[in-house]
Design an enzyme around this catalytic site. Sequence first.
Site, PDB file in Angstrom:
ATOM      1  N   GLU A   1      -3.507  -3.514  -1.446  1.00 40.33           N
ATOM      2  CA  GLU A   1      -2.340  -3.540  -0.568  1.00 40.33           C
ATOM      3  C   GLU A   1      -1.226  -2.698  -1.174  1.00 40.33           C
ATOM      4  O   GLU A   1      -0.948  -2.787  -2.364  1.00 40.33           O
ATOM      5  CB  GLU A   1      -1.853  -4.975  -0.352  1.00 40.33           C
TER       6      GLU A   1
ATOM      7  N   HIS B   1       3.995  -4.211   3.813  1.00 42.41           N
ATOM      8  CA  HIS B   1       2.768  -4.186   3.020  1.00 42.41           C
ATOM      9  C   HIS B   1       1.604  -3.878   3.949  1.00 42.41           C
ATOM     10  O   HIS B   1       1.755  -3.846   5.167  1.00 42.41           O
ATOM     11  CB  HIS B   1       2.562  -5.494   2.244  1.00 42.41           C
TER      12      HIS B   1
ATOM     13  N   HIS C   1      -2.657  -4.311   5.018  1.00 41.68           N
ATOM     14  CA  HIS C   1      -3.885  -5.109   4.999  1.00 41.68           C
ATOM     15  C   HIS C   1      -5.031  -4.103   5.083  1.00 41.68           C
ATOM     16  O   HIS C   1      -5.445  -3.739   6.183  1.00 41.68           O
ATOM     17  CB  HIS C   1      -3.928  -6.085   6.167  1.00 41.68           C
TER      18      HIS C   1
ATOM     19  N   ASP D   1       0.025 -14.666   3.671  1.00 44.85           N
ATOM     20  CA  ASP D   1       1.388 -14.160   3.862  1.00 44.85           C
ATOM     21  C   ASP D   1       2.327 -15.312   4.226  1.00 44.85           C
ATOM     22  O   ASP D   1       3.426 -15.422   3.695  1.00 44.85           O
ATOM     23  CB  ASP D   1       1.438 -13.112   4.978  1.00 44.85           C
TER      24      ASP D   1
END
Length: 134
Positions: free
Chosen positions: A24, A79, A81, A92
């Site tokens: 990530e 961020h 995935h 999360d």
Amino acid sequence: MTVTISSDTLDFLLKTAATSPDREVCGLLLGQGDRIARVVPCTNVAAEPWHRFEIDPAALIAAHRAARGGGAAVIGHYHSHPTGLAEPSPRDAADAAPDGSIWLIAGGGRVTAWRAVAAGERHGRFDPLALACA
């Protein structure tokens, strides 16, 4: 509610996420209110960066100091995935504080926007936001 971001910044997020298929990526969102002025890429210092992110604390502290000195405010973070969808995961949700911050998540070739809140629609922590390019 709608979050505004430049098309160049959105392209940057998509390209950055695509160049890291096994971990990530993450960074800070700087701006005002629901308008993202710029993003600051940060090192992911999580112990398991292939399915979790943690923004480098030094980068976060530096951004908050800059904001106190008149710079853009930290309004959230982004961020990716790498092998998942562009939506908040249960992990999360477990890691998110219900502080109203904006979360951008890149995955599957798209970016989505969310607000971290108490009792949110998604996993009890996130409400979806529209994302508009300016």
